[in-house]
Design a protein around this motif. Sequence first.
Motif, PDB file in Angstrom:
ATOM      1  N   LEU A 128       0.822  -1.203   0.000  1.00 53.64           N
ATOM      2  CA  LEU A 128       0.000   0.000   0.000  1.00 53.64           C
ATOM      3  C   LEU A 128       0.860   1.259   0.000  1.00 53.64           C
ATOM      4  N   ALA A 129       2.010   1.193   0.655  1.00 52.47           N
ATOM      5  CA  ALA A 129       2.891   2.357   0.726  1.00 52.47           C
ATOM      6  C   ALA A 129       3.480   2.703  -0.636  1.00 52.47           C
ATOM      7  N   GLN A 130       3.584   1.715  -1.529  1.00 45.51           N
ATOM      8  CA  GLN A 130       4.184   1.947  -2.835  1.00 45.51           C
ATOM      9  C   GLN A 130       3.164   2.011  -3.963  1.00 45.51           C
ATOM     10  N   PHE A 131       1.896   1.840  -3.667  1.00 48.92           N
ATOM     11  CA  PHE A 131       0.878   1.827  -4.704  1.00 48.92           C
ATOM     12  C   PHE A 131       1.065   3.040  -5.621  1.00 48.92           C
ATOM     13  N   PRO A 132       0.929   2.880  -6.966  1.00 47.82           N
ATOM     14  CA  PRO A 132       0.331   1.743  -7.673  1.00 47.82           C
ATOM     15  C   PRO A 132       1.309   0.701  -8.196  1.00 47.82           C
ATOM     16  N   VAL A 133       2.642   0.920  -8.083  1.00 49.97           N
ATOM     17  CA  VAL A 133       3.584  -0.087  -8.587  1.00 49.97           C
ATOM     18  C   VAL A 133       4.644  -0.348  -7.525  1.00 49.97           C
ATOM     19  N   THR A 134       5.237  -1.549  -7.596  1.00 47.61           N
ATOM     20  CA  THR A 134       6.401  -1.825  -6.772  1.00 47.61           C
ATOM     21  C   THR A 134       7.553  -0.968  -7.283  1.00 47.61           C
TER      22      THR A 134
END
Length: 340
Positions: A289-295
Amino acid sequence: RWVTHFCAPVFFLLTGVGAFLASQRRSQAGMARYLLTRGLWLIVLEVVVLRCLGWQFNVDYRVTVLTVLWALGWSMIVLAGLIALPLKAVVIAALSVVAAHNLLDPIPPAALGSFAPLWVFLHAPGVLFTDGTHLVFAAYPMIPWVAVVAAGWGLGRVFLWEPDRRRTLLVRTGAGLSLGFILLRTLGVYGDPRPWTLGDGGLMATLSFLNTNKYPPSLLFLMMTLGPALLVLAALDRRTPAALRPALVFGRVPLFYFLLHVTVIHLVAVAVCYLRYGDVHWMFESPTLAQFPVTQPPGWPFALPAVYGFWVLVVAMLYPLCRWFGRIRQRGGHWWLSYL
């Protein structure tokens, strides 16, 4: 970041306005049916198309974040029922919810026990479902977004008025909301759970003042964004300036553009990732969730000037496609085009 805050509130308000204007060409039953089916379609697009083909480029559903299309879809479904009510009643209820919903902020989902997911769905962004492997996070709760759409439904009547009367109301309401935001934010007595601070003064104090709560949108967040938006609507009421006319190409096909721009941004990110790292696996993994929308790979994201550069690139790439699709929609002949 602040300038992007205008997008969602104006989306929701003009959804209601557009629905009201469309209702002038449909029966009440036909309009309700259209809003219901359109709303369900937006939810499907959010959960299936945007989630798999737009944000993440995978189908594992480990992290599903429900955002703007999800909330717009449910708002249309609710509006399908509201349109049978007197317009005045809908507007009063909508404005009351927008004004008073921050009174609900102290209630955490956990306080409702087994009904906690319902509160997440309605008012408190959070985890809607998790089984330890898969997670569904509702970023856009229904309150007060549904009320913003309902308020837009009432505002739609104004666009049937004589032009001078319409512009007068838009200017007075827009100025009132903008000045009301400044006053309430300065006093700090109500309307946002995030207090502002002077800090060292100057720019940081200004940014703190503008840093109102978007998830869920506080009263002050909505006043801060919809007030200036109404002033812009008044300013553009007579005609669209030549410099802004290219924007009409996107405005005629907003959903088509929205779905495409997310996908194209992700494709550009894949290309940049490959050129920079020689690998792209991050772009196909479910993020936290902290990096949304991509890794995010090491050194991600880019600095703001680069972000603006990629934004301009994507808009330019999509302009001819949107112009092409807009011409197809203008020719009509296919009922399903109204759903894109």
